[in-house]
Design an enzyme around this catalytic site. Sequence first.
Site, mmCIF file in Angstrom:
data_model
loop_
_atom_site.group_PDB
_atom_site.id
_atom_site.type_symbol
_atom_site.label_atom_id
_atom_site.label_comp_id
_atom_site.label_asym_id
_atom_site.label_seq_id
_atom_site.Cartn_x
_atom_site.Cartn_y
_atom_site.Cartn_z
ATOM 1 N N ARG A 282 -30.865 65.456 -38.173
ATOM 2 C CA ARG A 282 -31.106 65.836 -36.779
ATOM 3 C C ARG A 282 -30.292 67.051 -36.352
ATOM 4 O O ARG A 282 -30.485 67.578 -35.260
ATOM 5 C CB ARG A 282 -30.821 64.646 -35.861
ATOM 6 C CG ARG A 282 -29.404 64.100 -35.972
ATOM 7 C CD ARG A 282 -29.313 62.727 -35.317
ATOM 8 N NE ARG A 282 -28.015 62.095 -35.434
ATOM 9 C CZ ARG A 282 -27.602 61.382 -36.486
ATOM 10 N NH1 ARG A 282 -28.385 61.281 -37.545
ATOM 11 N NH2 ARG A 282 -26.422 60.803 -36.489
ATOM 12 N N GLU A 367 -30.384 58.849 -31.989
ATOM 13 C CA GLU A 367 -29.961 58.510 -33.341
ATOM 14 C C GLU A 367 -28.462 58.749 -33.490
ATOM 15 O O GLU A 367 -27.787 58.066 -34.259
ATOM 16 C CB GLU A 367 -30.732 59.335 -34.367
ATOM 17 C CG GLU A 367 -30.618 58.801 -35.784
ATOM 18 C CD GLU A 367 -31.648 59.398 -36.723
ATOM 19 O OE1 GLU A 367 -32.755 58.828 -36.843
ATOM 20 O OE2 GLU A 367 -31.354 60.449 -37.333
#
Length: 569
Positions: A282, A367
């Site tokens: 990410r 996340e």
Amino acid sequence: MTESAPVDPTSTEGWKKLAGIADGFTPDLRGWFDTDPGRAERYTFQAADLTVDLSKGLVTDEILQDLLQVAKDTGVAERFQAMLAGEHINATEDRAVLHTALRRPKDASPALVVDGQDVDADVHATLDKVYAFAEQVRSGAWTGVTGKRIETVVNIGIGGSDLGPVMVYEALKPYVQPGLEARFVSNIDPADIYEKTADLDPETTLFIVASKTFGTLETLTNARLARQWLWEKLGLTDASDDEKSAAVAKHFVAVSTALDKVAAFGIDPENAFGFWDWVGGRYSVDSAIGTSVVIAIGPENWEQFLAGFHAIDEHVRTTPLEQNVPVLMGLLNVWYSNFLGAQSHAVLPYTQYLHRFAAYLQQLTMESNGKRVRWDGSPVTTETGEVFWGEPGTNGQHAFYQLIHQGTRLIPTDFITVAKPARPLKDETGDGKAVQPGQDVHALFLANFFAQTKALAFGKTADEVRAEGTTDEAIVSARTFTGNKPSTSILAPELTPSVLGQLIALYEHIVFTEGTIWGIDSFDQWGVELGKQLALQIAPAVDGDQAALDAQDSSTKALIAKYLELRGE
């Protein structure tokens, strides 16, 4: 390297003071602005090209000072420096966290050496390789197996190998080279790869398979389907292995470090671009994961993109906490989440090119900070994480703004816009009423941006509704807006590659600030593993294996049985 135990934020004096303020807290943005003419100026900050107005937040000088004290007591600035230096702040995986190294200039001094590796040299060697390949494709020097130049690049990835590249590509479409297009396949639902390839010419299509380990189930499944499609469309289904391999070598490249698996798939390892275990998916959009976008917009624009990230990195590194924009925004999120009960956060870009930005931030924020234990394994002492969501511009106004304005939930909002549109247009006819002939449509669009933050902050009183002529008290109530709904406004000159990099880095460091205060490891992702493991165990049952089906719990067994019945199997 094992990190020391995190500071419990609830034990700090700043936290205790904030808890006292929150008890019975009644915000009054109207009153605060009326009695404080300097509020807007005092709460507006600059970070590179981003002007950030926090004045419509539910914050006072006292609250801000206590929040800043919490940041100091939990070591936000010190941990940021540790991250930049390559200390292993990803405690559960014993790794450095060096996404900031992906955008360090080539001549940065002193050189960044971590665990015996010259990180700067590694990063720029990979960048140079990506740039050289991108120029080959852009110039037409790289061709498909039949000699035709590439017109469509299809990126196959998932999670950080998809959300980042697709968001950046959509945001920077005005910079895409004419004659080139990028598409993105991520979902293992076969409809995704079917729709993305249905109208493509295999002779002019290049696939990029993005998987660090070259083992991600969804990505490799889609890669094999793409390879089947290529062979079928080129008439090579019954061709020799050499002919098939030659086609794959000209129409597939990889972003991976597993060169043996890359070669086994048929991709020339020379056409594999690597990245490192110190960058999580990410946080990887500015690594080789962005190869599809580098091809589309070109290395020069990509360099500006990286420079935008670095500008915000430097802002955080060198700016006192009191003026440090990502830190201040992270602190406000902590105030809203931990003291005022907010559970979600809306990101509302008033620029259509950022229509995938909220989706990108969902992975970055949730996340990273969706954790129930701290980096030393102990339980968290506070609520953590926020639900991020949003839609661009006036689309959201006609969908969910009712809930933000008049619902019972506190939903902090970030409004993002640019002064200069990439595609300026005028409504030459207008309607002769609200829209006059020759109206600059972007100015009309921005009027909505400014109006929404004003309405959220100041609302509309019952007396103001009555003054407009409404006499039915039931209608008065329905038309009353309480105001005191917090928002942050972010304004940039235009959506350039640099500004986009700045926006992404801004939120990366907001996440870092919150994670440090909560004492969590924002850089691991163990929570996504269990579902993957169970899917592999369940797959035989879904395929009809009776023993595997019998091993499931009663609910899962019944669902699979119903699925098989509906499939007629």
